[in-house]
Enzyme design. Structure first.
Site, PDB file in Angstrom:
ATOM      1  CE  LYS A  89     -13.508  82.265 118.669  1.00  0.00           C
ATOM      2  NZ  LYS A  89     -13.566  80.893 119.214  1.00  0.00           N
ATOM      3  CB  SER A 112     -12.570  59.162 101.960  1.00  0.00           C
ATOM      4  OG  SER A 112     -11.893  60.065 102.806  1.00  0.00           O
TER       5      SER A 112
END
Length: 324
Positions: free
Chosen positions: A190, A138
Protein backbone atom coordinates in the site's frame (compact mmCIF):
# COMPACT_ATOMS: atom_id res chain seq x y z
CA UNK A 1 -22.22 55.23 -13.11
CA UNK A 2 -20.03 52.55 -11.54
CA UNK A 3 -21.59 49.90 -13.78
CA UNK A 4 -20.71 51.97 -16.88
CA UNK A 5 -17.10 52.41 -15.73
CA UNK A 6 -16.80 48.69 -15.06
CA UNK A 7 -18.20 47.94 -18.46
CA UNK A 8 -15.74 50.28 -20.19
CA UNK A 9 -12.80 48.71 -18.35
CA UNK A 10 -13.94 45.22 -19.29
CA UNK A 11 -14.41 46.26 -22.92
CA UNK A 12 -10.92 47.78 -23.11
CA UNK A 13 -9.30 44.66 -21.72
CA UNK A 14 -11.21 42.40 -24.11
CA UNK A 15 -10.26 44.59 -27.08
CA UNK A 16 -6.61 44.47 -25.99
CA UNK A 17 -6.77 40.66 -25.79
CA UNK A 18 -8.36 40.50 -29.23
CA UNK A 19 -5.71 42.76 -30.75
CA UNK A 20 -2.97 40.65 -29.21
CA UNK A 21 -4.44 37.38 -30.47
CA UNK A 22 -4.91 38.83 -33.97
CA UNK A 23 -1.24 39.83 -33.97
CA UNK A 24 -0.21 36.29 -33.08
CA UNK A 25 -2.48 34.86 -35.74
CA UNK A 26 -1.23 37.21 -38.47
CA UNK A 27 2.38 36.44 -37.62
CA UNK A 28 1.60 32.73 -37.58
CA UNK A 29 -0.41 32.88 -40.77
CA UNK A 30 2.40 34.67 -42.61
CA UNK A 31 4.71 31.70 -42.22
CA UNK A 32 1.92 29.26 -43.10
CA UNK A 33 0.84 31.00 -46.27
CA UNK A 34 4.28 31.86 -47.64
CA UNK A 35 3.89 31.34 -51.42
CA UNK A 36 1.24 28.61 -51.18
CA UNK A 37 -1.48 30.74 -52.75
CA UNK A 38 -3.49 27.60 -53.49
CA UNK A 39 -4.25 27.08 -49.78
CA UNK A 40 -6.82 29.05 -47.80
CA UNK A 41 -6.47 29.27 -44.01
CA UNK A 42 -9.12 30.18 -41.44
CA UNK A 43 -10.03 29.63 -37.80
CA UNK A 44 -12.98 27.34 -37.09
CA UNK A 45 -15.78 29.87 -36.55
CA UNK A 46 -18.56 27.39 -35.99
CA UNK A 47 -20.07 28.01 -39.43
CA UNK A 48 -20.75 24.80 -41.30
CA UNK A 49 -18.76 24.77 -44.53
CA UNK A 50 -16.83 22.30 -46.63
CA UNK A 51 -13.28 21.83 -45.36
CA UNK A 52 -10.55 19.89 -47.12
CA UNK A 53 -7.89 19.85 -44.40
CA UNK A 54 -8.39 20.35 -40.67
CA UNK A 55 -5.45 21.53 -38.58
CA UNK A 56 -5.04 20.58 -34.93
CA UNK A 57 -2.26 22.10 -32.84
CA UNK A 58 -0.85 19.85 -30.14
CA UNK A 59 1.33 22.13 -28.03
CA UNK A 60 2.48 21.29 -24.50
CA UNK A 61 2.41 18.25 -22.20
CA UNK A 62 -0.21 15.60 -23.00
CA UNK A 63 -2.64 14.70 -20.23
CA UNK A 64 -6.27 14.64 -19.20
CA UNK A 65 -7.67 17.97 -18.05
CA UNK A 66 -7.16 21.57 -19.11
CA UNK A 67 -4.51 24.00 -17.94
CA UNK A 68 -4.37 25.22 -14.37
CA UNK A 69 -5.89 28.52 -15.48
CA UNK A 70 -4.40 32.01 -15.64
CA UNK A 71 -0.71 31.87 -14.87
CA UNK A 72 -0.53 28.11 -15.46
CA UNK A 73 1.24 26.45 -18.37
CA UNK A 74 -1.15 25.20 -21.02
CA UNK A 75 -1.25 21.54 -21.91
CA UNK A 76 -2.86 19.19 -24.40
CA UNK A 77 -6.15 18.00 -22.94
CA UNK A 78 -6.81 14.52 -24.34
CA UNK A 79 -10.56 14.92 -23.78
CA UNK A 80 -10.63 18.14 -25.80
CA UNK A 81 -8.54 16.69 -28.63
CA UNK A 82 -10.76 13.61 -28.85
CA UNK A 83 -13.84 15.86 -28.93
CA UNK A 84 -12.24 17.94 -31.70
CA UNK A 85 -11.44 14.81 -33.70
CA UNK A 86 -15.06 13.68 -33.36
CA UNK A 87 -16.25 17.07 -34.64
CA UNK A 88 -13.89 16.84 -37.61
CA UNK A 89 -15.16 13.35 -38.38
CA UNK A 90 -18.76 14.58 -38.13
CA UNK A 91 -17.93 17.43 -40.53
CA UNK A 92 -16.63 14.83 -43.00
CA UNK A 93 -13.31 16.61 -43.44
CA UNK A 94 -11.05 14.86 -45.93
CA UNK A 95 -7.83 15.04 -43.93
CA UNK A 96 -6.31 16.13 -40.62
CA UNK A 97 -2.95 17.84 -40.26
CA UNK A 98 -1.46 17.59 -36.75
CA UNK A 99 1.16 20.14 -35.72
CA UNK A 100 3.16 18.73 -32.84
CA UNK A 101 5.30 20.59 -30.34
CA UNK A 102 5.26 18.45 -27.21
CA UNK A 103 7.74 16.68 -24.92
CA UNK A 104 5.20 13.91 -24.25
CA UNK A 105 2.90 13.28 -21.34
CA UNK A 106 0.93 10.57 -19.58
CA UNK A 107 0.70 7.15 -21.17
CA UNK A 108 -3.09 6.90 -20.98
CA UNK A 109 -3.77 10.32 -22.55
CA UNK A 110 -1.32 9.71 -25.41
CA UNK A 111 -2.79 6.28 -26.02
CA UNK A 112 -6.35 7.63 -26.06
CA UNK A 113 -5.55 10.19 -28.79
CA UNK A 114 -3.62 7.56 -30.78
CA UNK A 115 -6.55 5.13 -30.66
CA UNK A 116 -9.05 7.83 -31.65
CA UNK A 117 -6.99 8.66 -34.73
CA UNK A 118 -6.77 4.98 -35.67
CA UNK A 119 -10.52 4.59 -35.17
CA UNK A 120 -11.39 7.53 -37.45
CA UNK A 121 -8.96 6.32 -40.13
CA UNK A 122 -10.58 2.89 -40.11
CA UNK A 123 -14.15 4.17 -39.99
CA UNK A 124 -14.02 7.13 -42.38
CA UNK A 125 -10.82 6.70 -44.35
CA UNK A 126 -9.68 10.17 -43.23
CA UNK A 127 -6.05 10.97 -44.02
CA UNK A 128 -3.83 11.99 -41.13
CA UNK A 129 -0.52 13.80 -41.60
CA UNK A 130 1.65 15.11 -38.78
CA UNK A 131 4.39 17.72 -38.72
CA UNK A 132 6.90 17.83 -35.86
CA UNK A 133 8.05 21.30 -34.93
CA UNK A 134 10.67 21.82 -32.17
CA UNK A 135 9.91 18.67 -30.20
CA UNK A 136 7.67 15.62 -30.64
CA UNK A 137 9.04 13.13 -28.17
CA UNK A 138 7.70 10.16 -26.21
CA UNK A 139 3.89 10.58 -26.10
CA UNK A 140 4.21 13.12 -28.92
CA UNK A 141 5.79 10.49 -31.15
CA UNK A 142 3.21 7.97 -29.91
CA UNK A 143 0.46 10.16 -31.40
CA UNK A 144 2.40 10.96 -34.57
CA UNK A 145 2.91 7.25 -35.27
CA UNK A 146 -0.85 6.87 -35.74
CA UNK A 147 -0.69 9.15 -38.80
CA UNK A 148 -0.33 8.08 -42.42
CA UNK A 149 2.73 10.29 -42.87
CA UNK A 150 5.13 11.95 -40.42
CA UNK A 151 7.09 15.06 -41.39
CA UNK A 152 9.83 16.80 -39.42
CA UNK A 153 12.56 19.39 -39.68
CA UNK A 154 16.13 18.05 -39.75
CA UNK A 155 16.73 19.54 -36.29
CA UNK A 156 13.44 18.43 -34.70
CA UNK A 157 13.89 16.51 -31.45
CA UNK A 158 11.86 13.31 -31.46
CA UNK A 159 11.93 9.67 -30.41
CA UNK A 160 12.34 9.06 -26.66
CA UNK A 161 10.24 5.94 -27.10
CA UNK A 162 9.91 4.53 -23.62
CA UNK A 163 8.34 4.80 -20.19
CA UNK A 164 9.81 6.22 -17.00
CA UNK A 165 8.88 6.38 -13.33
CA UNK A 166 11.04 8.20 -10.77
CA UNK A 167 10.62 7.79 -7.01
CA UNK A 168 12.72 9.88 -4.60
CA UNK A 169 14.38 8.34 -1.57
CA UNK A 170 15.23 10.72 1.27
CA UNK A 171 16.08 8.23 4.01
CA UNK A 172 19.67 9.46 4.34
CA UNK A 173 18.46 13.06 4.72
CA UNK A 174 15.80 12.00 7.24
CA UNK A 175 18.37 10.16 9.34
CA UNK A 176 20.72 13.13 9.19
CA UNK A 177 18.19 15.65 10.48
CA UNK A 178 16.37 13.22 12.76
CA UNK A 179 12.99 12.86 11.05
CA UNK A 180 11.10 9.58 11.30
CA UNK A 181 7.93 8.52 9.48
CA UNK A 182 5.37 6.04 10.79
CA UNK A 183 3.22 4.35 8.15
CA UNK A 184 0.01 2.48 8.90
CA UNK A 185 -1.23 0.50 5.92
CA UNK A 186 -3.81 -2.10 4.95
CA UNK A 187 -1.56 -4.21 2.75
CA UNK A 188 2.06 -5.03 2.03
CA UNK A 189 2.32 -2.83 -1.05
CA UNK A 190 0.00 0.00 0.00
CA UNK A 191 2.86 2.45 0.57
CA UNK A 192 4.90 1.39 -2.44
CA UNK A 193 7.13 4.28 -3.45
CA UNK A 194 7.35 5.65 0.08
CA UNK A 195 10.44 7.84 0.05
CA UNK A 196 10.86 7.54 3.81
CA UNK A 197 12.28 4.04 3.44
CA UNK A 198 14.33 2.05 0.97
CA UNK A 199 12.40 0.18 -1.68
CA UNK A 200 12.11 -3.57 -1.25
CA UNK A 201 13.25 -5.83 -4.16
CA UNK A 202 9.73 -7.21 -4.67
CA UNK A 203 8.36 -3.66 -4.89
CA UNK A 204 10.89 -2.71 -7.54
CA UNK A 205 10.00 -5.89 -9.43
CA UNK A 206 6.31 -5.01 -9.27
CA UNK A 207 6.89 -1.46 -10.58
CA UNK A 208 9.20 -2.73 -13.30
CA UNK A 209 6.41 -5.03 -14.47
CA UNK A 210 4.11 -1.99 -14.77
CA UNK A 211 6.73 -0.12 -16.79
CA UNK A 212 7.34 -3.11 -19.05
CA UNK A 213 3.62 -3.58 -19.70
CA UNK A 214 3.14 0.09 -20.59
CA UNK A 215 6.26 0.08 -22.76
CA UNK A 216 4.93 -2.97 -24.57
CA UNK A 217 1.72 -1.06 -25.41
CA UNK A 218 3.82 1.86 -26.69
CA UNK A 219 6.02 -0.39 -28.83
CA UNK A 220 3.08 -2.25 -30.36
CA UNK A 221 1.34 1.06 -31.15
CA UNK A 222 4.41 2.37 -32.99
CA UNK A 223 4.84 -0.98 -34.75
CA UNK A 224 1.22 -0.89 -35.94
CA UNK A 225 1.22 2.78 -36.90
CA UNK A 226 4.57 2.74 -38.69
CA UNK A 227 4.15 -0.78 -40.10
CA UNK A 228 7.52 -1.54 -38.57
CA UNK A 229 8.64 -4.89 -37.10
CA UNK A 230 8.28 -4.89 -33.32
CA UNK A 231 11.91 -5.98 -32.98
CA UNK A 232 13.09 -2.85 -34.79
CA UNK A 233 10.80 -0.63 -32.71
CA UNK A 234 12.30 -2.04 -29.51
CA UNK A 235 15.78 -1.63 -30.89
CA UNK A 236 15.13 2.05 -31.63
CA UNK A 237 12.94 2.55 -28.59
CA UNK A 238 15.49 2.44 -25.81
CA UNK A 239 14.60 5.93 -24.64
CA UNK A 240 17.11 7.80 -26.76
CA UNK A 241 16.25 11.09 -28.49
CA UNK A 242 16.73 11.49 -32.24
CA UNK A 243 17.12 14.52 -34.45
CA UNK A 244 14.83 14.74 -37.45
CA UNK A 245 17.73 13.60 -39.62
CA UNK A 246 18.38 10.54 -37.45
CA UNK A 247 14.69 9.71 -37.17
CA UNK A 248 14.36 9.83 -40.96
CA UNK A 249 17.33 7.51 -41.45
CA UNK A 250 15.83 5.04 -38.97
CA UNK A 251 12.38 5.06 -40.55
CA UNK A 252 10.64 6.91 -37.72
CA UNK A 253 9.89 9.89 -40.01
CA UNK A 254 8.71 9.76 -43.63
CA UNK A 255 10.12 13.03 -44.92
CA UNK A 256 12.20 16.03 -43.88
CA UNK A 257 10.54 19.25 -44.98
CA UNK A 258 9.01 22.55 -44.04
CA UNK A 259 5.42 22.71 -42.85
CA UNK A 260 4.01 24.17 -46.05
CA UNK A 261 5.65 21.36 -48.07
CA UNK A 262 3.92 18.78 -45.89
CA UNK A 263 0.56 20.47 -46.47
CA UNK A 264 1.23 20.61 -50.21
CA UNK A 265 1.99 16.87 -50.19
CA UNK A 266 -1.26 16.21 -48.35
CA UNK A 267 -3.13 18.30 -50.90
CA UNK A 268 -1.65 16.20 -53.71
CA UNK A 269 -2.48 13.01 -51.83
CA UNK A 270 -6.10 14.15 -51.65
CA UNK A 271 -6.00 14.89 -55.40
CA UNK A 272 -7.24 18.42 -54.81
CA UNK A 273 -7.00 20.70 -57.81
CA UNK A 274 -7.23 24.44 -57.27
CA UNK A 275 -7.43 26.04 -53.85
CA UNK A 276 -7.70 23.77 -50.81
CA UNK A 277 -9.63 25.04 -47.82
CA UNK A 278 -7.69 24.55 -44.60
CA UNK A 279 -9.45 25.23 -41.31
CA UNK A 280 -7.76 25.36 -37.91
CA UNK A 281 -10.00 23.52 -35.46
CA UNK A 282 -7.81 24.53 -32.54
CA UNK A 283 -9.26 27.32 -30.43
CA UNK A 284 -7.67 30.69 -31.07
CA UNK A 285 -5.81 32.38 -28.18
CA UNK A 286 -8.69 34.88 -27.79
CA UNK A 287 -11.27 32.09 -27.58
CA UNK A 288 -9.22 30.33 -24.93
CA UNK A 289 -8.95 33.54 -22.89
CA UNK A 290 -12.69 34.14 -23.11
CA UNK A 291 -13.36 30.52 -22.18
CA UNK A 292 -11.17 30.78 -19.09
CA UNK A 293 -12.69 34.12 -18.10
CA UNK A 294 -16.14 32.56 -18.44
CA UNK A 295 -15.12 29.57 -16.34
CA UNK A 296 -13.54 31.78 -13.68
CA UNK A 297 -16.40 34.25 -13.46
CA UNK A 298 -19.27 31.86 -14.10
CA UNK A 299 -20.42 34.03 -17.02
CA UNK A 300 -21.76 32.12 -20.04
CA UNK A 301 -21.14 34.66 -22.84
CA UNK A 302 -19.66 38.03 -23.79
CA UNK A 303 -22.91 39.95 -23.32
CA UNK A 304 -23.22 38.73 -19.76
CA UNK A 305 -19.52 39.44 -19.29
CA UNK A 306 -19.76 43.07 -20.37
CA UNK A 307 -23.00 43.76 -18.52
CA UNK A 308 -21.88 42.28 -15.22
CA UNK A 309 -21.37 44.94 -12.52
CA UNK A 310 -18.90 42.78 -10.61
CA UNK A 311 -16.71 41.75 -13.54
CA UNK A 312 -14.11 44.52 -13.16
CA UNK A 313 -13.22 43.55 -9.56
CA UNK A 314 -12.75 39.98 -10.75
CA UNK A 315 -10.45 41.12 -13.55
CA UNK A 316 -8.30 42.98 -11.05
CA UNK A 317 -7.24 39.60 -9.66
CA UNK A 318 -5.97 38.33 -13.03
CA UNK A 319 -4.90 41.24 -15.30
CA UNK A 320 -1.20 40.41 -15.55
CA UNK A 321 -2.02 36.88 -16.56
CA UNK A 322 -4.01 38.12 -19.55
CA UNK A 323 -0.84 39.53 -21.10
CA UNK A 324 1.41 36.52 -20.78
Amino acid sequence: MKANVDRIIASLILVTCLASSIGVFVKKGASEKRDASDISFSWDNGISSKTDIAIIDLYGPIMYGSSSGFGGDSNIDANQIISTLEKIDKDKVKAVFLRLNTPGGTASASQAIYEKIQSIKKKSGTKFYSFMQDVAASGGYYIASACDKIYANPSTMTGSIGVIMQIPNYTDLSNKIGIQTTTIKSGKFKDIGNGARKMMPEEQELLQALINDTYNEFSMAVSKGRKMPIEKVRELGDGRIYTGNQAFKNGLVDKLSQEWEAIDDLKKDLKITGKAKVKNYTKSPFEKILGEIGAKSGMPNIDTLLNSTDFAPKLQKIPLMLYR
